[in-house]
Every structure is written in C-alpha cells, then in structure tokens.
Design a protein around this motif. Structure first.
Motif, mmCIF file in Angstrom:
data_model
loop_
_atom_site.group_PDB
_atom_site.id
_atom_site.type_symbol
_atom_site.label_atom_id
_atom_site.label_comp_id
_atom_site.label_asym_id
_atom_site.label_seq_id
_atom_site.Cartn_x
_atom_site.Cartn_y
_atom_site.Cartn_z
ATOM 1 N N ALA A 159 0.957 -1.284 0.062
ATOM 2 C CA ALA A 159 -0.137 0.035 0.043
ATOM 3 C C ALA A 159 0.925 1.316 -0.001
ATOM 4 N N LEU A 160 2.287 1.144 0.189
ATOM 5 C CA LEU A 160 3.145 2.384 -0.013
ATOM 6 C C LEU A 160 3.319 2.674 -1.177
ATOM 7 N N ILE A 161 3.475 1.687 -1.914
ATOM 8 C CA ILE A 161 3.723 1.993 -3.542
ATOM 9 C C ILE A 161 2.876 3.188 -3.960
ATOM 10 N N PRO A 162 1.801 3.165 -3.964
ATOM 11 C CA PRO A 162 0.899 4.291 -4.622
ATOM 12 C C PRO A 162 1.234 5.552 -3.868
ATOM 13 N N MET A 163 1.438 5.631 -2.784
ATOM 14 C CA MET A 163 1.708 6.762 -2.077
ATOM 15 C C MET A 163 2.776 7.473 -2.228
ATOM 16 N N MET A 164 3.823 6.662 -2.374
ATOM 17 C CA MET A 164 5.364 7.137 -2.791
ATOM 18 C C MET A 164 5.277 7.492 -4.221
ATOM 19 N N LEU A 165 4.662 6.869 -5.122
ATOM 20 C CA LEU A 165 4.579 6.870 -6.626
ATOM 21 C C LEU A 165 3.973 8.291 -6.762
ATOM 22 N N TYR A 166 3.077 8.397 -6.071
ATOM 23 C CA TYR A 166 2.307 9.935 -5.985
ATOM 24 C C TYR A 166 3.028 11.066 -5.632
ATOM 25 N N GLN A 167 3.580 10.936 -4.300
ATOM 26 C CA GLN A 167 4.514 11.809 -3.490
ATOM 27 C C GLN A 167 5.700 12.586 -4.234
ATOM 28 N N PHE A 168 6.282 11.516 -4.596
ATOM 29 C CA PHE A 168 7.864 11.595 -5.165
ATOM 30 C C PHE A 168 7.758 11.666 -6.749
ATOM 31 N N VAL A 169 6.854 11.238 -7.585
ATOM 32 C CA VAL A 169 7.080 11.289 -8.854
ATOM 33 C C VAL A 169 5.784 12.013 -9.521
ATOM 34 N N THR A 170 4.472 11.471 -9.571
ATOM 35 C CA THR A 170 3.556 12.059 -10.317
ATOM 36 C C THR A 170 3.136 13.489 -9.734
ATOM 37 N N ARG A 171 3.224 13.741 -8.385
ATOM 38 C CA ARG A 171 2.831 15.032 -7.871
ATOM 39 C C ARG A 171 3.888 16.201 -8.373
ATOM 40 N N ARG A 172 5.058 15.712 -8.183
ATOM 41 C CA ARG A 172 6.063 16.692 -8.279
ATOM 42 C C ARG A 172 6.127 16.907 -10.044
ATOM 43 N N GLN A 173 5.811 15.993 -10.703
ATOM 44 C CA GLN A 173 5.360 16.238 -12.281
ATOM 45 C C GLN A 173 4.494 17.047 -12.379
ATOM 46 N N HIS A 174 3.313 17.188 -11.726
ATOM 47 C CA HIS A 174 2.068 17.994 -12.030
ATOM 48 C C HIS A 174 2.731 19.288 -11.685
ATOM 49 N N LEU A 175 3.545 19.465 -10.774
ATOM 50 C CA LEU A 175 4.111 20.948 -10.210
ATOM 51 C C LEU A 175 5.150 21.419 -11.125
ATOM 52 N N ALA A 176 5.675 20.510 -12.192
ATOM 53 C CA ALA A 176 6.859 20.913 -13.015
ATOM 54 C C ALA A 176 7.969 21.037 -12.254
#
Length: 405
Positions: free
Chosen positions: A241-258
């Motif tokens: 269950a940590l995988i989607p959290m870390m994927l969003y926090q450290f990869v996807t979210r930062r990509q969305h914020l450029a």
C-alpha cells in the motif's frame, strides 16, 4: 537487565536474516520461532497481537515482533528488538540505493534488472489475490474493494488513503450481525505517548513547510521526514500500500508541479522488485527511496536520507502501539472497532489492486507483451509452486544477465 535476554535477541537476529516472503510467511516463522521453539509466547498470543496490529497503520510484522518483545521485557527490550529486526533489511536497501546510482543504474535497469518491474507487478497481483481471498467474502466487501480501487486510481491526493480507510470502516458498521464475544471493561488512558505522537507530527509538518518557504539548503531532508512520518501514520495494508503513496508523492505530484521527481518510477519498481529477495519488513523499501531521494546531495546525505526515511516510517506505529496496546483488551471488545476491521481489510485490497493498475498504465511504463508474460509467469510461480521469493528474484536477475550478454 538486557543480558538475560541475549538468547532471545539472537533468535530475533536469526529471524530477521531469514524472514523472506512478506507478512504471511513472517507470521508462520514467528509462531515456529517464538512459540513452538522458544516458548516466549503462546501461538494464541501471537495471533492476538497480530489481530491488534491489523487495526493500526504501519508494518504489521514489525509491530507483532515489537509486541512479543514488549510482553517479554517491556519497552527497552521491545525497542532493541525492533532495531535488530529492521537492521538487516535496511542495510541491504541502503546498499542497493548506492548500487543503482554508482554502478550505472541505466545499465542495471536495462540489463541486470531489466525484468524487475514486470516481476514486481506479478508480486503485487499475487499479494492482492491472497488478501482478497481472506477479506472479500460478500457483496458489501466487494463493493468496498472496487470503490477503494477506483478512488485510489482517479483521485490524485495522498490524503485519499486515510479517507478511504475511515469510509470503509464506517460502511462496514452498518451491519449488526458481527458482535464481539465479551463486554468492554474500564481502562486508564496514558496520554503522554499520544502527545509525543501528535507533537512530532506537528513539528515535522511545521519544519518541512518552513524549510520549503525559506529555501533551506538541505530542506529536502525535512520534507522527507514529514512525508514518511505521515505515511507511517496513515498507511494500512503493508508495504504494497506504500507504493501508490510514494509514486504519487515523489514522482507524479512533482511532475504535476513541474518539479524534478525525487526518483523515477523505474527506480521505485526496481527497489520494490529487489525487496522480494530481502529478508525482514517490506517497509524497508522506504530506506531505499530515502537514499535515492537524497543522492543528489552526496553520499553522506544519501545515508542520512536512508536513516531519516527509516525512522520516519517506523516511529509512528511504534508510538501508537505504546499508547494503544495497554488498552487493547478493552478496545477489541468495542463493536465499532470490531466491525470496522472487515471493511478496512476490503479497502486495503482495493488499494493494492490500484497500485498495480497505476504502475501498469502510467505513461512511463513499458507495456510490452514480454513484460505481461513475465508478470504472469511470476504470479503463476507464486500461486502454484512453493519456490521461495528470493529464488524467483534471483532467477529473473540471472535471466536478465544472460540475455544482456
């Protein structure tokens, strides 16, 4: 006083070095080591401790080992036992974070570790089905599982995870068919540990935000501690269950914020894949992620990132156990908690399924027929054979090396 517990601590170290296979295998080994062989606790006590840990966020295997030691020698022995239990896995994952960076990570990923990402998807699918067989048994739990998966996939926020858990527990309380066998008894609350837990949460959040606003030179270390402390406070369902959290926090979210991601999806999945060959807690994946996230600031900061992530992810559940375990005999007999567990478990299964789907359909995923076949073969080996997980991982690594020659 700890000298008389040296034989117990040696048994913990041996257990930590041989506990492959995840929480399900960990439980069987715990019973054999600490109940059948050493007689530290009974099998019934181990199962009871594990049931208690299921209602808490955090790593259930680590929490159960902690409570076995707590029962035997109090808080000092419990803390030392937890350190010994997580040490082998965190050291290996620390070394792996350096291996990927300083031994040509691109070559490792495309050659030696080229099959790690699809193999990891096979492990995720296997874990989800095993959990589903135990937790999803009637239409209500099926609905909770599917709803949890859809919400996780389409709502891109880390706060969606605790909301899913609370909603699932609330929904499962509509049934009046499940009642505990005993009436709750009175208890005295020790609030000190709870205040420490809340205080650390608030201070970590304040320093993380202040460091970001003021552009501190090494602000990332404060951000990491807050991220992992928050994860450790809200994550249910184990390391998967940590995988989607870390994927969003450290990869996807930062990509969305450029912003530049702290690590790539490929690195995350390589770490998760290699974790299958590492004994000990699945939560040691956070050690790897913390090291990769701080690698750009030099080796010493990378080591500090590994330590910070490890402390951040294990500290919340430790504090919560010290607060709640003395109350457990009463809390477990409250109907609202008793009924919530079923819905929470179903929601966890949905979140695990969602993590696999998110990784599979992400733009950077290399969706090829060979990767689908590798994920399917990995799942079938796990499902229909008794081959230990480390041998499966080493087999794919060996095949990657052979095909790269």
């Amino acid at each position: 006083m700890l000298l008389r517990h040296i034989p117990f601590l040696k048994a913990v170290l041996m257990y930590a070095c041989t506990a492959f296979g995840g929480p399900q295998v960990h439980m069987a080994m715990m019973i054999r080591t600490f109940s059948q062989k050493r007689k530290d606790v009974t099998e019934e006590e181990i199962l009871e401790y594990n049931a208690f840990c299921q209602i808490l966020p955090g790593p259930s295997s680590s929490q159960t080992v902690f409570l076995i030691a707590y029962r035997r020698g109090g808080v000092p022995l419990a803390l030392l036992t937890l350190l010994i239990w997580i040490l082998p896995a965190t050291l290996i994952m620390t070394l792996l974070s350096f291996l990927l960076l300083y031994l040509d990570s691109n070559t490792l990923q495309t050659q030696l570790f080229r099959f790690m990402q699809p193999m990891a998807l096979g492990f995720i699918a296997y874990a989800a089905i095993k959990m589903m067989n135990k937790s999803v048994k009637h239409p209500a739990t099926w609905g909770i599982m599917i709803g949890s998966a859809l919400v996780t996939i389409f709502i891109k926020s880390p706060w969606v995870f605790p909301l899913i858990i609370l909603s699932a527990g609330f929904i499962s309380n509509f049934s009046d068919k499940r009642i505990p066998g005993q009436n709750p008894t009175s208890f005295k609350v020790n609030w000190d540990v709870l205040w420490v837990f809340v205080g650390v949460f608030l201070v970590a959040g304040f320093l993380s935000e202040w460091a970001r606003i003021e552009h501190w030179q090494h602000r990332r270390i404060f951000n990491l501690f807050e991220n992992f402390y928050r994860f450790g406070s809200i994550v249910f369902g184990g390391g998967q269950a940590l995988i989607p959290m870390m994927l969003y926090q450290f990869v996807t979210r930062r990509q969305h914020l450029a912003q530049t991601p702290l690590l790539t999806q490929s690195q995350l999945m390589t770490g998760y894949g290699m974790l299958q060959a590492v004994p000990g807690p699945v939560f040691s994946i956070c050690t790897f992620v913390g090291g990769i996230a701080m690698s750009s600031e030099g080796p010493l900061w990378q080591i500090l990132g590994c330590v910070t992530a490890t402390v951040g992810i294990f500290l919340p559940s430790t504090l919560m156990m010290l607060f709640l375990f003395p109350l457990y005999q009463s809390l477990k007999n409250y109907v609202i908690i008793y009924r919530s567990i079923e819905g929470i478990n179903a929601a966890i299964v949905g979140m695990v399924w969602a993590s696999g789907l998110i990784l599979f359909r992400s733009p950077s995923a290399n969706v090829e027929i060979v990767n689908i076949v590798i994920a399917g073969i990995t799942f079938c080996i796990l499902q229909f054979t008794k081959i230990p997980a480390p041998f499966i991982v080493m087999g794919w690594i060996l095949l990657g090396w052979v095909t790269s020659l």
